[in-house]
Design a protein around this motif. Structure first.
Motif, PDB file in Angstrom:
ATOM      1  N   TYR A 210       0.737  -0.996   0.043  1.00 14.26           N
ATOM      2  CA  TYR A 210       0.158  -0.136  -0.137  1.00 14.26           C
ATOM      3  C   TYR A 210       1.153   1.225  -0.049  1.00 14.26           C
ATOM      4  O   TYR A 210       2.552   1.684   0.029  1.00 14.26           O
ATOM      5  CB  TYR A 210      -0.970   0.062   1.504  1.00 14.26           C
ATOM      6  CG  TYR A 210      -1.554  -1.364   1.429  1.00 14.26           C
ATOM      7  CD1 TYR A 210      -3.171  -1.423   0.793  1.00 14.26           C
ATOM      8  CD2 TYR A 210      -1.211  -2.408   2.497  1.00 14.26           C
ATOM      9  CE1 TYR A 210      -4.219  -2.632   1.631  1.00 14.26           C
ATOM     10  CE2 TYR A 210      -2.049  -3.388   1.959  1.00 14.26           C
ATOM     11  CZ  TYR A 210      -3.568  -3.573   1.632  1.00 14.26           C
ATOM     12  OH  TYR A 210      -4.490  -4.624   1.513  1.00 14.26           O
ATOM     13  N   ALA A 222      -2.515  -1.372   5.953  1.00 15.29           N
ATOM     14  CA  ALA A 222      -3.650  -0.792   5.117  1.00 15.29           C
ATOM     15  C   ALA A 222      -4.449   0.619   5.935  1.00 15.29           C
ATOM     16  O   ALA A 222      -5.357   1.561   4.819  1.00 15.29           O
ATOM     17  CB  ALA A 222      -4.799  -1.959   5.705  1.00 15.29           C
ATOM     18  N   THR A 229      -4.850   3.567   3.567  1.00 16.23           N
ATOM     19  CA  THR A 229      -4.112   3.648   2.851  1.00 16.23           C
ATOM     20  C   THR A 229      -4.440   3.191   1.261  1.00 16.23           C
ATOM     21  O   THR A 229      -5.805   2.273   1.161  1.00 16.23           O
ATOM     22  CB  THR A 229      -2.805   2.609   2.753  1.00 16.23           C
ATOM     23  OG1 THR A 229      -3.183   1.582   3.071  1.00 16.23           O
ATOM     24  CG2 THR A 229      -2.209   3.460   3.729  1.00 16.23           C
ATOM     25  N   LYS A 231      -4.045   0.535  -1.907  1.00 14.00           N
ATOM     26  CA  LYS A 231      -2.891  -0.504  -2.862  1.00 14.00           C
ATOM     27  C   LYS A 231      -2.447  -0.364  -3.772  1.00 14.00           C
ATOM     28  O   LYS A 231      -3.467  -0.270  -4.807  1.00 14.00           O
ATOM     29  CB  LYS A 231      -3.991  -2.144  -2.801  1.00 14.00           C
ATOM     30  CG  LYS A 231      -3.358  -3.214  -3.295  1.00 14.00           C
ATOM     31  CD  LYS A 231      -4.392  -4.585  -2.450  1.00 14.00           C
ATOM     32  CE  LYS A 231      -5.304  -4.167  -3.990  1.00 14.00           C
ATOM     33  NZ  LYS A 231      -4.815  -4.962  -5.123  1.00 14.00           N
TER      34      LYS A 231
END
Length: 262
Positions: A210, A222, A229, A231
């Motif tokens: 991420y 995450a 965040t 990906k």
């Protein structure tokens, strides 16, 4: 016999409690360690607990070694040095499963598979913890270029050497404890190291990565800087814990296939 089992049970609780008090485990990690310990004791017996304990003790030691220097790396990693239940299950789960399969089948192959799974976890942990202290940045197997320390799928000479010694330790202990032949010891060592290699490959090609919207850091988390965040690579299901679990499982399964169909 009964006294030995009681001592082993007390040891499981004591080791899990100590891991929590020493901040190597979270509360959920300590509970998962108890469950993993019981599953190991049920099949692999007290000798299996020694192998599991060797992994936990040495991995915790290396996690704490030069912890301040590793602090910046933890920003990239999904988890810190304190293991929660998912990390405990990811590293100890494949071995615990093999132990229970030995309990059900009484097939000694599963003891070898158990040892291979623990060797894989130890090899990968030593590679990560010791490799991060390398003087030179690791090389990404994806781009073949230098990458930041803590990048999944990146390797260093120091980390590779640590992986070899990590797998070898469990292999030697397994041979000594279970009175195995050197040939079985070599199988455990090889598949333990192979498990680490598979972990690296999956980390490079399939593990989720991420980017933080606030600071721009590429991370396994995450959530970073209090925000979700973005990906940028991989599959969200394949986080670090899942990759660790699958690599240990494949090390055990590869061992089973080799021994069952030789």
């Amino acid at each position: 016999m009964i006294t030995g089992k009681i001592s082993s049970i007390l040891l499981i609780f004591l080791a899990s409690w100590a891991g929590w008090k020493l901040k190597s485990l979270t509360k959920s990690g300590a509970l998962a360690a108890v469950a993993t310990g019981f599953a190991t004791l049920a099949g692999a017996g007290p000798k299996g607990l020694v192998l599991l304990g060797a992994f936990f003790a040495t991995s915790s030691l290396w996690s704490k070694f030069k912890e301040v220097k590793k602090a910046s790396i933890e920003e990239k990693l999904a988890k810190g040095s304190r293991r929660d239940w998912r990390q405990v299950a990811a590293n100890g789960g494949p071995g615990a499963l093999c132990s229970l399969l030995f309990l059900v089948t009484s097939d000694p192959i599963w003891i070898i598979c158990f040892a291979s799974a623990i060797a894989s976890a130890n090899s990968d942990t030593w590679a990560s913890e010791i490799g991060s202290l390398s003087r030179r940045e690791p090389v990404s197997i994806l781009s073949l270029k230098r990458a930041e320390r803590g990048t999944s799928g990146a390797v260093s000479s120091l980390g590779t050497l640590a992986a070899i010694f990590g797998s070898a330790l469990i292999s030697i202990l397994a041979v000594f404890l279970y009175k195995l032949s050197p040939a079985y010891g070599m199988i455990i060592f090889l598949f333990g190291f192979i498990g680490n290699v598979l972990d690296t490959v999956m980390g490079a090609f399939f593990q989720a990565l991420y980017r933080c919207k606030e600071c721009g850091l590429e991370t396994e988390k995450a959530v970073h800087c209090g925000e979700r965040t973005i990906k940028i690579k991989g599959n969200a299901v394949l986080d670090n814990d899942m990759v660790n679990f699958l690599s240990g499982l494949m090390a055990a399964w590869g061992t089973f296939i080799l021994l069952a169909f030789k």
